[in-house]
Write a protein that holds these residues in place. Structure first.
Motif, short mmCIF file in Angstrom:
data_model
loop_
_atom_site.label_atom_id
_atom_site.label_comp_id
_atom_site.label_asym_id
_atom_site.label_seq_id
_atom_site.Cartn_x
_atom_site.Cartn_y
_atom_site.Cartn_z
N ASN A 50 0.83 -1.21 0.00
CA ASN A 50 0.00 0.00 0.00
C ASN A 50 0.86 1.26 0.00
O ASN A 50 0.50 2.26 -0.59
N ASP A 51 2.02 1.21 0.69
CA ASP A 51 2.92 2.36 0.71
C ASP A 51 3.46 2.65 -0.69
O ASP A 51 3.52 3.80 -1.11
N ARG A 52 3.86 1.63 -1.39
CA ARG A 52 4.38 1.83 -2.75
C ARG A 52 3.28 2.33 -3.67
O ARG A 52 3.52 3.19 -4.52
N ASN A 53 2.08 1.78 -3.51
CA ASN A 53 0.95 2.22 -4.33
C ASN A 53 0.64 3.69 -4.04
O ASN A 53 0.38 4.47 -4.95
N PHE A 54 0.68 4.06 -2.76
CA PHE A 54 0.42 5.45 -2.39
C PHE A 54 1.46 6.37 -3.01
O PHE A 54 1.12 7.40 -3.60
N LEU A 55 2.73 6.02 -2.87
CA LEU A 55 3.80 6.86 -3.43
C LEU A 55 3.72 6.94 -4.95
O LEU A 55 3.96 7.99 -5.53
N ALA A 56 3.35 5.86 -5.59
CA ALA A 56 3.19 5.88 -7.05
C ALA A 56 2.05 6.81 -7.44
O ALA A 56 2.15 7.55 -8.43
N ASN A 57 0.99 6.80 -6.65
CA ASN A 57 -0.14 7.70 -6.92
C ASN A 57 0.24 9.16 -6.69
O ASN A 57 -0.20 10.04 -7.42
N VAL A 58 1.05 9.40 -5.67
CA VAL A 58 1.51 10.76 -5.41
C VAL A 58 2.33 11.27 -6.58
O VAL A 58 2.13 12.39 -7.07
N VAL A 59 3.26 10.46 -7.04
CA VAL A 59 4.10 10.86 -8.18
C VAL A 59 3.23 11.10 -9.41
O VAL A 59 3.42 12.08 -10.15
N SER A 60 2.27 10.24 -9.63
CA SER A 60 1.37 10.38 -10.78
C SER A 60 0.59 11.69 -10.71
O SER A 60 0.46 12.40 -11.71
N GLU A 61 0.08 12.02 -9.53
CA GLU A 61 -0.70 13.24 -9.38
C GLU A 61 0.18 14.49 -9.48
O GLU A 61 -0.25 15.51 -10.01
#
Length: 58
Positions: free
Chosen positions: A3-14
Motif C-alpha cells: 500500500n505504501d508503494r501504491n500510495f507513493l506511485a499515486n503521489v508521483v502520478s498526481e
C-alpha cells in the motif's frame, strides 16, 4: 508495504498532473501579495492612530 508503494506511485502520478506557475508568474503573485500586505499594514496603522487620537481627545 504494498500500500505504501501504491500510495507513493499515486503521489508521483498526481504531481505530474500539477500545473506549476512559471518564474514570472511567481514573481508577479509574490509582488501582489507583498504590496497588499504593506497596503493593509499602513491602512490599519492609520486607523489605529485615528482611534487612539479620538480616545485621547475624550
Amino acid at each position: 508495504m504494498n500500500n505504501d508503494r501504491n500510495f507513493l506511485a499515486n503521489v508521483v502520478s498526481e504531481m505530474k498532473k500539477v500545473s506549476w506557475p512559471t518564474g514570472k508568474e511567481v514573481v508577479n503573485y509574490t509582488s501582489i501579495v507583498v504590496f497588499t500586505v504593506i497596503f493593509f499594514l499602513f491602512f490599519f496603522y492609520a486607523i489605529d492612530i485615528g482611534i487612539t487620537y479620538l480616545i485621547d481627545a475624550m
